[in-house]
Design a protein around this motif. Structure first.
Motif, mmCIF file in Angstrom:
data_model
loop_
_atom_site.group_PDB
_atom_site.id
_atom_site.type_symbol
_atom_site.label_atom_id
_atom_site.label_comp_id
_atom_site.label_asym_id
_atom_site.label_seq_id
_atom_site.Cartn_x
_atom_site.Cartn_y
_atom_site.Cartn_z
ATOM 1 N N SER A 150 5.005 12.166 2.083
ATOM 2 C CA SER A 150 4.195 11.865 3.262
ATOM 3 C C SER A 150 4.099 13.064 4.194
ATOM 4 N N ASP A 172 -2.981 1.294 -9.196
ATOM 5 C CA ASP A 172 -2.270 0.899 -7.984
ATOM 6 C C ASP A 172 -1.606 -0.464 -8.114
ATOM 7 N N ASN A 214 -6.837 12.422 -2.138
ATOM 8 C CA ASN A 214 -7.836 11.678 -1.352
ATOM 9 C C ASN A 214 -7.811 10.178 -1.602
ATOM 10 N N HIS A 215 -8.355 9.473 -0.626
ATOM 11 C CA HIS A 215 -8.797 8.085 -0.804
ATOM 12 C C HIS A 215 -10.308 8.065 -0.593
ATOM 13 N N HIS A 233 4.734 13.293 -4.639
ATOM 14 C CA HIS A 233 4.012 12.793 -3.473
ATOM 15 C C HIS A 233 4.986 12.655 -2.313
ATOM 16 N N GLU A 264 -2.455 8.748 8.038
ATOM 17 C CA GLU A 264 -2.391 7.487 8.777
ATOM 18 C C GLU A 264 -3.662 7.269 9.617
ATOM 19 N N TRP A 314 -11.279 6.842 -6.056
ATOM 20 C CA TRP A 314 -11.575 6.763 -4.626
ATOM 21 C C TRP A 314 -12.740 7.673 -4.249
ATOM 22 N N TYR A 357 -3.560 18.000 -1.620
ATOM 23 C CA TYR A 357 -3.890 16.787 -0.867
ATOM 24 C C TYR A 357 -4.598 15.815 -1.794
ATOM 25 N N ASN A 411 0.824 -1.194 0.000
ATOM 26 C CA ASN A 411 0.000 0.000 0.000
ATOM 27 C C ASN A 411 0.865 1.253 0.000
ATOM 28 N N ARG A 412 0.215 2.391 -0.295
ATOM 29 C CA ARG A 412 0.957 3.625 -0.512
ATOM 30 C C ARG A 412 1.702 4.080 0.725
ATOM 31 N N ARG A 413 1.079 3.945 1.915
ATOM 32 C CA ARG A 413 1.755 4.476 3.095
ATOM 33 C C ARG A 413 3.028 3.700 3.408
ATOM 34 N N TRP A 454 -1.718 10.777 1.851
ATOM 35 C CA TRP A 454 -2.323 9.786 2.753
ATOM 36 C C TRP A 454 -2.277 10.325 4.174
#
Length: 273
Positions: free
Chosen positions: A92, A251, A156-157, A90, A121, A189, A154, A2-4, A119
């Motif tokens: 974090s 993804d 989104n998901h 991108h 958390e 999303w 920003y 996953n992205r994070r 993202w």
């Protein structure tokens, strides 16, 4: 992956007038590729992979933390030789807060007008109090980026649409609370979160310089036009909403370069490229 977890694992031009993302009379958006799509190829074949992206006809790329072991100046030069632009980076929330100067310098060197927080958390969300704390942090970062000649956006998901504050989606509460923040709408999303992406592009017209084009079958990402997301309607809305970059992203794919090619061909077949 996953992205994070991905962003944890991988270590500009000045804004025009009063805000690049909100400029009037925006030209037709360019089509780029979010490089998260190709993350498994870039580590060992960075240059070769970007050469293939350029050969397909993409005009730019959005970075997601992998730079092939090259210096920022080397990456910029290589992009120039390929005829590619850096649409954005991108980064974090943690990196933005602990290394904002470094990320801004990187964006300037690459000629990327946008840093994008991709993202939030799970431990930072789930209640209004937690979300309000995030809103404040993003607004402070947005103001700092503007002062440095970069725009913060920003991405989104689905959870920003599913979670609510005072009866409205967190997505809307965020952008109402953080006026320095621009929108990078991920249409898939938004759709998965129960909302019409075209309607949201119109709602945030002039504030959405970047849009992720993504399609879904259930929760699985697929090539554009092969899923359930109303991609064509979203792109048409983007064309009249001041979007500067249409960024293809998938993804997961067993053949990510082929998926990138097929999605671009779909856009061509609809006259969007």
């Amino acid at each position: 992956m996953n992205r994070r977890r991905f962003l944890r694992g991988v270590a500009a031009t000045a804004l025009a007038a009063k805000g690049l993302g909100r400029a009037q009379n925006t030209p037709r958006p360019r089509v780029g590729l979010q490089l998260y799509t190709l993350r498994d190829l870039l580590g060992d074949r960075f240059k070769e992979t970007l050469e293939q992206v350029a050969a397909m006809g993409y005009k730019g790329v959005e970075f997601a933390g992998i730079y092939g072991g090259l210096s920022p100046t080397e990456v910029k030069g290589f992009l120039g030789r390929l005829g590619l632009e850096a649409a954005g980076l991108h980064v974090s929330l943690e990196q933005l807060e602990h290394d904002l100067d470094g990320q801004v310098a990187l964006a300037h060197t690459l000629g990327a007008p946008y840093l994008v927080c991709p993202w939030i958390e799970p431990q930072l969300r789930g209640s209004e109090t937690r979300w309000r704390g995030v809103f404040g942090r993003l607004e402070r970062l947005g103001r700092a980026c503007r002062s440095a000649g970069i725009q913060l956006a920003y991405h989104n998901h689905d959870f920003e649409f599913e979670e609510k504050i005072a009866g409205q989606p967190v997505f809307d509460a965020l952008f109402a609370s953080a006026p320095s923040l621009e929108v990078e709408l991920d249409i898939a999303w938004a759709h998965a979160g129960g909302h019409d992406p075209a309607a949201y592009l119109r709602k945030y017209a002039g504030r959405t310089p970047l849009t992720h084009l993504k399609d879904l079958k259930g929760r699985q990402t697929v090539e554009l036009g092969r899923g359930e997301v109303p991609v064509e309607a979203a792109v048409r809305a983007a064309l009249s909403s001041g979007v500067r970059w249409l960024l293809v992203e998938q993804d997961d794919s067993p053949k990510p370069l082929e998926s990138a090619r097929l999605s671009l061909e779909w856009l061509r077949s609809r006259g969007f490229v």
